[in-house]
Design a protein around this motif. Sequence first.
Motif, PDB file in Angstrom:
ATOM      1  N   LEU A  83      34.952  35.476  56.003  1.00 23.26           N
ATOM      2  CA  LEU A  83      34.735  34.821  56.843  1.00 23.26           C
ATOM      3  C   LEU A  83      33.319  34.308  56.444  1.00 23.26           C
ATOM      4  CD1 LEU A  83      36.907  33.896  59.196  1.00 23.26           C
ATOM      5  CD2 LEU A  83      37.296  33.106  57.517  1.00 23.26           C
ATOM      6  N   LYS A  84      31.660  34.919  56.632  1.00 25.38           N
ATOM      7  CA  LYS A  84      30.899  34.867  56.314  1.00 25.38           C
ATOM      8  C   LYS A  84      30.294  35.196  55.003  1.00 25.38           C
ATOM      9  CE  LYS A  84      29.502  36.155  61.254  1.00 25.38           C
ATOM     10  NZ  LYS A  84      29.065  37.304  62.094  1.00 25.38           N
ATOM     11  N   GLY A  85      31.800  35.451  53.938  1.00 27.01           N
ATOM     12  CA  GLY A  85      31.321  35.756  52.655  1.00 27.01           C
ATOM     13  C   GLY A  85      30.409  37.615  52.277  1.00 27.01           C
ATOM     14  N   ARG A  86      30.607  38.033  53.825  1.00 26.47           N
ATOM     15  CA  ARG A  86      30.089  39.314  53.363  1.00 26.47           C
ATOM     16  C   ARG A  86      31.145  40.437  52.808  1.00 26.47           C
ATOM     17  NH1 ARG A  86      25.887  40.428  58.375  1.00 26.47           N
ATOM     18  NH2 ARG A  86      23.959  38.100  57.452  1.00 26.47           N
ATOM     19  N   PRO A 120      20.159  47.611  52.280  1.00 22.49           N
ATOM     20  CA  PRO A 120      19.876  48.102  52.831  1.00 22.49           C
ATOM     21  C   PRO A 120      20.001  47.852  53.806  1.00 22.49           C
ATOM     22  CG  PRO A 120      18.617  48.676  51.015  1.00 22.49           C
ATOM     23  CD  PRO A 120      19.244  47.294  50.790  1.00 22.49           C
ATOM     24  N   GLY A 121      20.675  47.487  54.791  1.00 23.00           N
ATOM     25  CA  GLY A 121      20.293  47.651  56.771  1.00 23.00           C
ATOM     26  C   GLY A 121      20.697  46.479  57.160  1.00 23.00           C
ATOM     27  N   THR A 122      22.268  46.022  55.846  1.00 23.06           N
ATOM     28  CA  THR A 122      22.907  44.663  56.236  1.00 23.06           C
ATOM     29  C   THR A 122      24.267  45.376  56.252  1.00 23.06           C
ATOM     30  OG1 THR A 122      22.754  43.884  54.216  1.00 23.06           O
ATOM     31  CG2 THR A 122      21.581  43.563  55.342  1.00 23.06           C
ATOM     32  N   ALA A 123      24.931  43.649  56.868  1.00 24.41           N
ATOM     33  CA  ALA A 123      26.785  44.481  56.718  1.00 24.41           C
ATOM     34  C   ALA A 123      27.724  43.722  55.752  1.00 24.41           C
ATOM     35  CB  ALA A 123      27.274  44.296  58.340  1.00 24.41           C
ATOM     36  N   GLY A 124      28.156  44.600  54.623  1.00 28.37           N
ATOM     37  CA  GLY A 124      28.918  43.695  54.572  1.00 28.37           C
ATOM     38  C   GLY A 124      28.379  43.074  52.568  1.00 28.37           C
ATOM     39  N   GLU A 125      26.801  42.990  52.954  1.00 29.11           N
ATOM     40  CA  GLU A 125      25.929  41.842  52.247  1.00 29.11           C
ATOM     41  C   GLU A 125      25.523  43.046  50.740  1.00 29.11           C
ATOM     42  OE1 GLU A 125      21.858  40.309  52.571  1.00 29.11           O
ATOM     43  OE2 GLU A 125      23.256  39.848  54.588  1.00 29.11           O
ATOM     44  N   ARG A 126      25.646  42.414  49.389  1.00 30.07           N
ATOM     45  CA  ARG A 126      25.996  42.882  48.314  1.00 30.07           C
ATOM     46  C   ARG A 126      24.622  42.004  47.056  1.00 30.07           C
ATOM     47  NH1 ARG A 126      28.062  45.841  50.860  1.00 30.07           N
ATOM     48  NH2 ARG A 126      29.895  46.815  50.136  1.00 30.07           N
ATOM     49  N   ARG A 127      24.728  42.997  46.044  1.00 30.97           N
ATOM     50  CA  ARG A 127      23.393  42.231  45.088  1.00 30.97           C
ATOM     51  C   ARG A 127      23.525  42.904  43.469  1.00 30.97           C
ATOM     52  NH1 ARG A 127      18.025  44.626  47.876  1.00 30.97           N
ATOM     53  NH2 ARG A 127      18.439  46.556  46.973  1.00 30.97           N
ATOM     54  N   VAL A 154      38.415  37.861  47.840  1.00 29.71           N
ATOM     55  CA  VAL A 154      39.343  38.113  48.198  1.00 29.71           C
ATOM     56  C   VAL A 154      40.008  39.381  49.381  1.00 29.71           C
ATOM     57  CG1 VAL A 154      41.984  38.047  47.399  1.00 29.71           C
ATOM     58  CG2 VAL A 154      40.636  36.763  46.161  1.00 29.71           C
ATOM     59  N   TRP A 155      40.115  39.054  50.200  1.00 34.86           N
ATOM     60  CA  TRP A 155      40.147  40.384  51.106  1.00 34.86           C
ATOM     61  C   TRP A 155      42.034  40.150  51.898  1.00 34.86           C
ATOM     62  CZ3 TRP A 155      41.594  39.713  56.627  1.00 34.86           C
ATOM     63  CH2 TRP A 155      41.112  40.988  56.708  1.00 34.86           C
ATOM     64  N   ASN A 156      42.402  40.960  52.005  1.00 33.81           N
ATOM     65  CA  ASN A 156      43.399  41.192  52.602  1.00 33.81           C
ATOM     66  C   ASN A 156      44.863  41.545  51.440  1.00 33.81           C
ATOM     67  OD1 ASN A 156      45.545  41.439  54.761  1.00 33.81           O
ATOM     68  ND2 ASN A 156      46.014  39.973  55.794  1.00 33.81           N
ATOM     69  N   ARG A 157      44.476  41.378  50.174  1.00 36.59           N
ATOM     70  CA  ARG A 157      45.389  41.271  49.356  1.00 36.59           C
ATOM     71  C   ARG A 157      46.867  42.868  49.902  1.00 36.59           C
ATOM     72  NH1 ARG A 157      43.967  39.170  43.877  1.00 36.59           N
ATOM     73  NH2 ARG A 157      45.770  39.558  42.767  1.00 36.59           N
ATOM     74  N   CYS A 158      46.520  43.517  50.265  1.00 39.92           N
ATOM     75  CA  CYS A 158      47.224  44.908  50.768  1.00 39.92           C
ATOM     76  C   CYS A 158      47.031  45.050  51.625  1.00 39.92           C
ATOM     77  CB  CYS A 158      47.120  45.842  49.317  1.00 39.92           C
ATOM     78  SG  CYS A 158      47.036  45.200  47.308  1.00 39.92           S
ATOM     79  N   THR A 206      37.049  33.931  50.029  1.00 38.95           N
ATOM     80  CA  THR A 206      35.947  33.132  50.456  1.00 38.95           C
ATOM     81  C   THR A 206      35.097  33.367  48.884  1.00 38.95           C
ATOM     82  OG1 THR A 206      35.809  33.785  52.146  1.00 38.95           O
ATOM     83  CG2 THR A 206      33.719  33.398  52.251  1.00 38.95           C
ATOM     84  N   PRO A 207      34.482  31.622  49.046  1.00 35.77           N
ATOM     85  CA  PRO A 207      33.679  31.821  47.610  1.00 35.77           C
ATOM     86  C   PRO A 207      32.082  31.926  47.752  1.00 35.77           C
ATOM     87  CG  PRO A 207      33.695  29.195  48.704  1.00 35.77           C
ATOM     88  CD  PRO A 207      34.311  30.151  49.299  1.00 35.77           C
ATOM     89  N   VAL A 208      31.837  32.616  46.826  1.00 34.63           N
ATOM     90  CA  VAL A 208      30.633  33.758  46.926  1.00 34.63           C
ATOM     91  C   VAL A 208      29.587  33.754  45.393  1.00 34.63           C
ATOM     92  CG1 VAL A 208      30.848  35.500  48.818  1.00 34.63           C
ATOM     93  CG2 VAL A 208      31.826  36.033  46.614  1.00 34.63           C
ATOM     94  N   PRO A 209      29.455  31.795  45.201  1.00 32.82           N
ATOM     95  CA  PRO A 209      28.798  32.059  44.479  1.00 32.82           C
ATOM     96  C   PRO A 209      27.434  33.019  43.789  1.00 32.82           C
ATOM     97  CG  PRO A 209      28.419  30.194  45.169  1.00 32.82           C
ATOM     98  CD  PRO A 209      29.309  30.526  46.235  1.00 32.82           C
TER      99      PRO A 209
END
Length: 547
Positions: free
Chosen positions: A142-145, A158-165, A233-237, A261-264
């Motif tokens: 829900l936070k886009g992570r 690094p140092g974050t939970a679930g963040e990507r670049r 998209v989460w919880n697909r399986c 959740t949109p993550v443009p």
Amino acid sequence: MSLRAVIYARYSSDNQKDASIEDQVELCRRYSEARGWTVVGTFEDRALSGASSARPAFQALSAQLRSGTFDVVLAEAIDRISRKLADVAALFDQFQFNRIAFHTVATGEVTHLHVGLLGTMAQIYLSDLKEKTKRGQLGLVLKGRIPAGHAYGYDLVPGTAGERRINQGEAEIVRRIFREFAAGKSPRVIAHALNAEHMPGPGGRPWRDTTIRGQVDRGTGILNNPLYIGQLVWNRCSYVKDPRTGKRVARVNPPSAWETTPVPELAIIEPTLWEKTRQRQQLVSQEMGRDPQGNPLNRAHRRKFLLSGLVRCGVCGSGFTITGQDRYGCATRRSSGTCTNSLTIGRAELEARVLHGIRETLLTPDLFKAFADEFRKEVIAAQAEASAANERLAAELASIDARITGVVSAIENGHYSPTLGKRLSELEAEQARLLSLRQSQPETQPIILHPNLPELYARQIAALTANLNDPAVKDEAGDVLRSLIEKIVVLPGSAGDRVNLELHGDLARILRLCGIADNKKPREPCDSWGLLSVVAGTGFEPVTFRL
């Protein structure tokens, strides 16, 4: 008499370290020493969940409950044995049937009450942990992570939970894959090209066509990841463990259960290219789902051939599968192009060579005589060992009987004391254990081989190979043959265009037992086929003969 104890220790890779095993064993050893027990063995499962009974040490412990080699099973806690109430209860019943005590450091001797209460609590813990984990993942989504996994084209922050670049280098390869697929190239062609250019795939591994193609319904594979257009998209399986095997099985959830959740900021490709890819996938799926006449195929029922699943590449070790018109070839070379084994072999030729080898080697009278002699020796040795064990058991019983008689005589003569009473109880318990063990020992029988066994043997082998061509029973006959073969390894021959075969498994051991190992010279070839080698097991050199 000191009780014999075995220790069971386990840790889960989720939240414990390897040193936990040593800590558990040490606690159990101290518990045993305090009670005067002798530790005669340990069973250890490392980095394995207690939610499944499919653990090597757990299975080994269960298999040895009838051996009579230990009197107590000791663990740190009940949940070390299992976190499933059904598994704990079933094992506890086996303990009681075999007169084996069950102790834990945490509770002491385990009773039915402990099994019911603590086993239920362990199972509730698993269910609660699953729900808490899922709730935490939903919060990240829900936070886009990203709650789990590391998709190709992105770096962890690094140092974050679930963040990507976005990883720009990998992102360019992702765009290339989408563009080339939409333009008409197959995932296999794309994978071969990337490997030829030494472009590392996800995790630094070579590219495979399945890495690109994936599975549309599960959202796996490069071409099916909506993150590339900025949609998380989460919880697909859902993943559930098969209680029989302990392996995780993926089940596709209905779209209503998905969380999007949109993550443009994480978009790599344009929506128009994504749509072109979807259209091409649908078209390819329709084409692959029909036969040359355009009729729909039932893709859930593929033909199972005689040696299906048994043929392996001798260069890279991957499977040799049907890659063309009834021809076996290396699956890795086909999917990624990284294997150098370019040889293929016709299915009919492969099956004919294996069956020819069986008929030519297993049906000779000398071979059967050698096999029968070795079989007789093995059984005689096993019977001699069993007879010696029975004699030792009889001697122990006679000694126990004599000591019980001495104690009873002392009591009858007026020398009773609590110590004598305790000693008598111990001796009677040991006597009962030995009597139970003697009753469980099979009686030795003389070895009698049927006088017409060579003829019966020949008829059975001949019937097996003949039944492989009989439509009515060929499936059953094929199962018998496959049960004797572990694998068939395909190797290039010395001439470069010939295919050599190595046969591994019980059939190979039978051939070696029958005397193939003494055949120093390979047989003369009967045609242009290559060699068939027999590998009897670890530590043995292949035995080679020509067909």
